[in-house]
Design an enzyme around this catalytic site. Structure first.
Site, mmCIF file in Angstrom:
data_model
loop_
_atom_site.group_PDB
_atom_site.id
_atom_site.type_symbol
_atom_site.label_atom_id
_atom_site.label_comp_id
_atom_site.label_asym_id
_atom_site.label_seq_id
_atom_site.Cartn_x
_atom_site.Cartn_y
_atom_site.Cartn_z
ATOM 1 N N PRO A 2 0.843 -1.209 0.000
ATOM 2 C CA PRO A 2 0.000 0.000 0.000
ATOM 3 C C PRO A 2 0.873 1.251 0.000
ATOM 4 O O PRO A 2 1.837 1.338 0.742
ATOM 5 C CB PRO A 2 -0.779 -0.098 1.322
ATOM 6 C CG PRO A 2 -0.597 -1.486 1.814
ATOM 7 C CD PRO A 2 0.669 -2.001 1.212
ATOM 8 N N GLU A 3 0.563 2.190 -0.867
ATOM 9 C CA GLU A 3 1.276 3.461 -0.858
ATOM 10 C C GLU A 3 0.430 4.485 -0.111
ATOM 11 O O GLU A 3 -0.693 4.208 0.303
ATOM 12 C CB GLU A 3 1.599 3.889 -2.291
ATOM 13 C CG GLU A 3 2.524 2.878 -2.970
ATOM 14 C CD GLU A 3 3.738 3.498 -3.651
ATOM 15 O OE1 GLU A 3 4.146 4.611 -3.286
ATOM 16 O OE2 GLU A 3 4.267 2.849 -4.553
#
Ligand SMILES: [Zn+2]
Length: 284
Positions: A2-3
């Protein structure tokens, strides 16, 4: 992985659905995600049970939930972590690790297959957990200072991509967003900070904001639903990337095939025409 925009989507979902509620039951189903809580899973659950969640905050990819005790739940999603809201009684996910029963008809669940992420109790961490105080603000943070960022970048001789990934300079810009931001700014990731003009650095920063905001917009519907979800395979990555993962495909600006090179055990993608490599100083 996840960014930052995905983490922000989760933060907003938690803010909307969990803040103001009491953690009535805390159940640790696997010890690994709470490994940073030295006193163990039992103590983790005991400290949190009965506490009211008073906020949902973020520094880079860390989330924290300030509690009415002055402590906070500090969380990182790692490679595969998810925070989900599920109706009470919904079947357990295969990789469900921690369950928070709320004074609500739904519960907050931490699901993580690979368990690089985790949760801990930050003592006195409601305002800003000591564990994350060293992490720089991210480009979407209203208190981010552009001129301080420009000055810090231009003092460093490492490549701009490496600087973007340094969490003490700027947080939340992961490998994918860095490549996209550099493409938007027409700057090669190997160009040393000391050789960049102020305008180049501001263009990279603007590129980072643009790509992050676009991702946030596209994740925007997922927190209207009860189900708050995060995963690295969000639709954004399929539809909107300009260079990342596009080796040999034409650059959408100039048609030149995108190039992939290895970078810190990962990959960098760039357009060799829009983002020329820095000239290496002539050997003497
Ligand atoms: Zn190009």
């Amino acid at each position: 992985m996840p960014e930052l925009p995905e983490v922000e989507v989760v933060r907003r979902g938690v803010e909307r659905h969990v803040v103001g509620h009491v953690l009535e039951r805390v159940e640790v189903l696997h010890p690994r995600p709470v490994r940073r809580h030295a006193a163990g899973p039992g103590d983790f659950a005991a400290r949190l049970t009965g506490r009211r969640v008073e906020g949902a905050r973020r520094r880079g990819k860390y989330l924290w939930l300030p509690l009415d005790s002055g402590d906070a739940i500090l969380g990182h999603l790692g490679m595969s972590g998810q925070l989900l809201l599920q109706p009470e009684g919904a079947p357990d996910e295969r990789h469900l690790r921690v369950r928070f029963g709320l004074d609500a008809p739904y519960e907050l669940r931490f699901v993580d297959q690979r368990m690089f992420g985790g949760l801990s109790v930050s003592e006195g961490g409601a305002e800003l957990p000591a564990e994350v105080a060293h992490i720089a603000r991210d480009p979407l943070d209203p208190a981010f200072d552009d001129e301080v960022f420009v000055a810090r970048v231009r003092r460093r001789s490492s490549g701009i991509k490496r600087i973007l990934l340094d969490q003490t300079v700027v947080s939340g810009v992961g490998n994918i967003y860095a490549d996209e931001a550099l493409w938007l700014a027409r700057v090669h990731g190997d160009r040393p900070g000391t050789r960049l003009r102020r305008a180049d650095v501001l263009a990279v920063l603007e590129g980072a904001r643009q790509v992050m905001l676009a991702a946030l917009d596209q994740g925007g519907t997922s927190f209207d639903a009860l189900y708050v979800n995060v995963n690295g395979e969000s639709g954004y990555f399929d539809r909107s990337l300009q260079v990342y993962g596009r080796e040999q495909l034409p650059c959408s600006r100039c048609g030149t095939p995108v190039v992939r090179v290895s970078f810190m055990n990962r990959s960098s993608y760039f357009c060799p025409r829009c983002q020329p490599r820095p000239r290496t100083p002539r050997a003497r």
